[in-house]
Design a protein around this motif. Structure first.
Motif, mmCIF file in Angstrom:
data_model
loop_
_atom_site.group_PDB
_atom_site.id
_atom_site.type_symbol
_atom_site.label_atom_id
_atom_site.label_comp_id
_atom_site.label_asym_id
_atom_site.label_seq_id
_atom_site.Cartn_x
_atom_site.Cartn_y
_atom_site.Cartn_z
ATOM 1 N N PRO A 117 20.513 -34.354 84.266
ATOM 2 C CA PRO A 117 19.931 -34.548 85.650
ATOM 3 C C PRO A 117 18.596 -34.063 85.359
ATOM 4 N N ILE A 118 18.205 -34.992 86.550
ATOM 5 C CA ILE A 118 16.438 -34.593 86.719
ATOM 6 C C ILE A 118 15.980 -32.642 87.700
ATOM 7 N N PRO A 119 15.732 -32.436 86.752
ATOM 8 C CA PRO A 119 15.486 -30.973 87.319
ATOM 9 C C PRO A 119 14.720 -31.001 89.035
ATOM 10 N N PRO A 120 14.786 -30.317 90.036
ATOM 11 C CA PRO A 120 14.464 -30.306 90.768
ATOM 12 C C PRO A 120 13.088 -29.969 91.120
ATOM 13 N N ILE A 121 12.678 -30.245 91.940
ATOM 14 C CA ILE A 121 11.094 -30.079 91.478
ATOM 15 C C ILE A 121 10.324 -28.611 92.026
ATOM 16 N N GLU A 122 11.657 -28.094 92.579
ATOM 17 C CA GLU A 122 10.961 -26.891 92.881
ATOM 18 C C GLU A 122 10.909 -25.506 91.438
ATOM 19 N N SER A 123 11.406 -26.367 90.616
ATOM 20 C CA SER A 123 11.880 -25.658 89.281
ATOM 21 C C SER A 123 10.362 -25.846 88.759
ATOM 22 N N PHE A 124 9.487 -26.385 88.661
ATOM 23 C CA PHE A 124 8.718 -26.425 87.888
ATOM 24 C C PHE A 124 7.027 -25.698 88.610
ATOM 25 N N ASP A 176 16.219 -37.239 94.419
ATOM 26 C CA ASP A 176 17.462 -37.542 95.182
ATOM 27 C C ASP A 176 17.951 -39.448 95.121
ATOM 28 N N SER A 177 18.177 -39.510 93.602
ATOM 29 C CA SER A 177 19.365 -40.611 93.543
ATOM 30 C C SER A 177 20.667 -40.574 93.966
ATOM 31 N N ARG A 178 21.435 -41.333 94.434
ATOM 32 C CA ARG A 178 22.586 -41.143 94.637
ATOM 33 C C ARG A 178 22.810 -40.850 92.935
ATOM 34 N N PHE A 179 23.044 -41.611 91.523
ATOM 35 C CA PHE A 179 23.128 -41.145 90.480
ATOM 36 C C PHE A 179 23.004 -39.581 89.945
ATOM 37 N N SER A 196 24.901 -33.753 89.214
ATOM 38 C CA SER A 196 24.064 -32.463 88.690
ATOM 39 C C SER A 196 25.069 -32.213 89.870
ATOM 40 N N THR A 197 25.160 -32.733 91.114
ATOM 41 C CA THR A 197 26.068 -30.727 92.419
ATOM 42 C C THR A 197 27.002 -32.321 92.416
ATOM 43 N N GLY A 198 27.713 -33.464 92.088
ATOM 44 C CA GLY A 198 28.595 -34.019 92.179
ATOM 45 C C GLY A 198 29.122 -34.482 93.936
ATOM 46 N N ALA A 199 28.437 -34.038 94.721
ATOM 47 C CA ALA A 199 28.050 -34.224 96.563
ATOM 48 C C ALA A 199 28.618 -35.992 95.985
ATOM 49 N N VAL A 200 27.657 -36.517 95.824
ATOM 50 C CA VAL A 200 27.507 -37.919 95.592
ATOM 51 C C VAL A 200 29.374 -38.304 95.052
ATOM 52 N N THR A 201 29.345 -39.217 95.382
ATOM 53 C CA THR A 201 31.016 -40.362 94.525
ATOM 54 C C THR A 201 30.458 -41.598 93.884
ATOM 55 N N LEU A 202 29.850 -42.205 93.163
ATOM 56 C CA LEU A 202 29.490 -43.114 93.045
ATOM 57 C C LEU A 202 30.521 -44.467 93.656
ATOM 58 N N LEU A 238 22.561 -49.597 87.834
ATOM 59 C CA LEU A 238 20.881 -48.880 87.617
ATOM 60 C C LEU A 238 20.481 -48.662 89.450
ATOM 61 N N GLY A 239 21.022 -49.884 90.699
ATOM 62 C CA GLY A 239 20.657 -49.192 91.372
ATOM 63 C C GLY A 239 20.956 -47.955 92.309
ATOM 64 N N SER A 240 22.068 -47.307 91.593
ATOM 65 C CA SER A 240 21.936 -45.827 92.052
ATOM 66 C C SER A 240 21.129 -44.852 91.734
ATOM 67 N N LEU A 241 19.969 -45.195 90.780
ATOM 68 C CA LEU A 241 19.180 -44.313 90.157
ATOM 69 C C LEU A 241 17.968 -44.495 90.983
ATOM 70 N N SER A 242 18.216 -45.021 92.246
ATOM 71 C CA SER A 242 16.578 -45.366 93.365
ATOM 72 C C SER A 242 16.855 -44.263 94.305
ATOM 73 N N SER A 243 15.562 -43.434 93.961
ATOM 74 C CA SER A 243 15.774 -42.444 94.920
ATOM 75 C C SER A 243 16.228 -42.732 96.057
ATOM 76 N N GLU A 244 16.378 -42.234 97.571
ATOM 77 C CA GLU A 244 17.014 -42.560 98.195
ATOM 78 C C GLU A 244 15.925 -42.712 98.934
#
Ligand code: HEC
Ligand code: HEC
Length: 394
Positions: free
Chosen positions: A56-63, A203-206, A211-217, A333-339
Motif C-alpha cells: 500500500p501507498i503510505p498516507p501522506i500524513e505519515s511523512f 487515493d487510487s481505488r487499488f 490498504s483499507t478494503g473500503a473499495v471493492t474492485l 491499471l485503471g484502478s491505479l489512478s488517483s481518484e
C-alpha cells in the motif's frame, strides 16, 4: 494463492539482485536525517517491505515534513523564473491534470526545444529508489537541480538562478529563516524536493482496496490484477509504486518490435556506466496513475496503454497476450489512478485540445510574470495541482 505469492516474492528478489551495484550514499542519508526527514522515503528500496509484490501507498500524513519548506517548494515548483527564458517551470512538464506528466511524446523546454525522453509522473516519485529513466539522480533533492541546468528543459545556470533568487526579497527571507545556511544549491534542491514528496497520492481505488478494503474492485479489475501477477508483470512492477525499485533491460525476454524505439537508440543506463550489460536498461517505471500519463515508455513511442501492455507482454513476458488479457490488465491499471486526477481528466473531455490550451495559457502566464513581483504563483500556474492540494487538505 500462497504458491503465487511465493513465486512473486522470488521473482521480486531476482529483480532486486539485478539492480546495478550502487551504494546508498550514507553522507546524504545523514544530511536528510539532519533535516528531519524520513530516510526510507528517499531510499525506498532500503525499506524491507518496499519490494513485496503489492504494497500500500503510505498516507501522506505519515511523512514528517516541515510545512514551511513545503510551501517554499510549492512556490519554486511553479516558478518559471528558474528557467533561462522565464517561461518554463517544473509544473510545465509535470501537471496534475496529466497525472503529473505533460502528455507530450517528449518534453518541450525553453525556446521550444525538444528533449529525448518522455516526462514521467512526479506523483509518488518519493517511492522510487532512483530518479529519472536511467536512475542518474539518487534522490529527489539532487533530482530537482537537474532540470534547471538541463539545456533542453529550463536551460539555466545554477549560480545565476541562486543570484536571481537572492534578489527576490520573499525568497531571500524564506531561505534565511528556514535553512541555517540560507540560500544554497543544496537547499534549493531540498525545498523543491519537499514539494515533490508532498505530491504523494494514495487515493487510487487499488490502494484503497489494498490498504483499507473500503473499495471493492470490479470483476474485470480483479481478473486483470490476477493476470498481471500470473504473466509475470509483478516480477518487475512491484512494491509501493508497482515499479520504481529496480533497473531492467527493455527487451530482456523477447526482441523489441517497437521500431521508433529501436531507431532512437537511447542507451539507458549504459550511457552512465559504460557497462555493456546496461545497454537499453531503464528504471522500471511506476504504474501508479499510468492510465493518465500517455504516451508511454522512455521515448513516448507508444500512445495507448493497450499497446504498451501488449508490447510489455512480448518483450518482458515473452508471450503474446490475448485481447482479453490486455483488456483485463488495462482495466486493472485503471484502478491505479488517483481518484482526484481521474475525475479531473474525465471532466476535461477532449484531452488533446485541452493540453494545447493549457500549454498556451501557462506560457502566457509565465511571460506576464517576469517583473519579479511578489510571489503567489500556485493558483495561477497549476490550478490542477492546487485543486488536488485543496481536496487533500480538506
Ligand atoms: C521541459 C520539461 C521538464 C521540466 C521543465 C521539468 N521536468 Fe522533470 N522530467 C522531465 C523529463 C523528460 C523527465 C525524464 C528525464 C530522464 O529520465 O532523463 C523528468 C523527470 C523528473 C523526475 C523523475 C521521475 C521519475 O520517475 O524518475 C522528477 C521527480 C521530476 N522530473 C521533477 C521535476 C522538477 C522538480 C522540476 C523543476 C525543477 C522538473 N521536473 C522540471 C521533464 C521536465
Ligand atoms: C523484466 C521486467 C519487466 C516486466 C516483466 C514487465 N515490465 Fe513493464 N516495464 C519495464 C521497463 C524497464 C519499462 C520501461 C521501458 C522503457 O521505457 O524503455 C516498463 C514500462 C512499462 C509501461 C509503460 C509505463 C510508462 O509510464 O511509460 C507499462 C504500462 C508496463 N511496463 C506494463 C507492464 C505489464 C502490463 C507487464 C506484464 C505484461 C509488464 N510491464 C512486465 C519492465 C518490465
Amino acid at each position: 494463492m500462497i504458491k503465487r505469492s511465493i513465486g512473486i516474492l522470488s521473482l521480486s528478489l531476482l529483480a532486486m539482485v539485478s539492480r546495478a551495484d550502487e551504494k546508498i550514499d550514507e553522507a546524504y542519508q545523514a544530511f536528510l536525517q539532519s533535516q528531519g526527514e524520513a530516510s526510507w522515503i528517499n531510499a525506498a528500496a532500503n525499506h524491507p517491505l518496499a519490494n513485496t509484490a503489492n504494497r500500500p501507498i503510505p498516507p501522506i500524513e505519515s511523512f514528517s515534513s516541515d510545512p514551511a519548506k513545503q510551501a517554499l517548494g510549492f512556490e519554486l515548483f511553479h516558478d518559471a523564473r528558474l528557467s533561462r527564458s522565464g517561461t518554463v517551470s517544473c509544473s510545465s512538464c509535470h501537471t496534475g491534470m496529466m497525472g503529473g506528466a505533460d502528455g507530450s511524446r517528449v518534453s518541450v523546454g525553453v525556446g521550444g526545444l525538444l528533449g529525448t525522453r518522455n516526462s514521467p509522473t512526479v506523483f509518488n516519485s518519493a517511492f522510487n529508489f532512483r530518479q529519472f529513466w536511467d536512475g542518474r539522480a539518487f534522490d529527489l533533492d539532487s533530482q530537482a537541480l537537474g532540470p534547471i541546468t538541463n539545456p533542453v528543459e529550463m536551460g539555466h545556470d545554477l549560480e545565476v538562478v541562486l543570484q536571481n533568487l537572492a534578489t527576490i526579497p520573499h525568497y531571500a527571507e524564506q531561505f534565511a529563516s528556514i535553512y541555517p545556511d540560507g540560500l544554497t544549491a543544496a537547499n534549493l534542491g531540498n525545498a523543491i524536493a519537499q514539494h515533490s514528496r508532498d505530491m504523494t497520492r494514495s487515493d487510487s481505488r487499488f490502494n484503497e482496496h489494498l490498504s483499507t478494503g473500503a473499495v471493492t474492485l470490479s470483476e474485470q479489475e480483479l481478473r486483470g490484477w490476477e493476470r498481471f501477477n500470473d504473466v509475470g508483470c509483478a516480477s518487475c512492477h512491484n512494491g509501493i509504486n508497482l515499479g520504481g525499485n529496480s533497473y531492467q533491460k527493455m527487451g530482456n525476454v523477447g526482441p523489441l518490435s517497437n521500431t521508433a524505439m529501436i531507431a532512437s537508440l537511447d542507451e539507458g543506463l549504459f550511457a552512465r556506466t559504460g557497462r555493456e550489460q546496461d545497454r537499453q536498461v531503464f528504471k522500471v517505471p511506476s504504474l501508479n496513475n499510468v492510465a493518465l500519463t500517455a504516451p508511454y515508455f522512455h521515448d513516448g513511442s507508444v500512445s495507448s496503454l493497450e499497446e504498451a501492455v501488449r508490447q510489455m507482454g512480448q518483450v518482458s513476458g515473452g508471450r503474446k497476450l490475448s485481447n482479453a488479457d490486455v483488456e483485463d490488465i488495462v482495466s486493472f491499471l485503471g484502478s491505479l489512478s488517483s481518484e482526484a486526477f481521474a475525475g479531473m481528466s474525465s471532466r476535461m473531455g477532449n484531452m488533446g485540445g485541452m493540453r494545447q490550451q493549457m500549454r498556451q495559457r501557462m506560457q502566457q502566464m509565465h511571460h506576464g510574470e517576469q517583473q519579479g513581483q511578489q510571489m503567489n504563483h500556485g493558483q495561477h500556474h497549476d490550478a490542477s495541482t492546487d485543486q488536488t492540494r485543496q481536496m487533500r487538505r480538506h
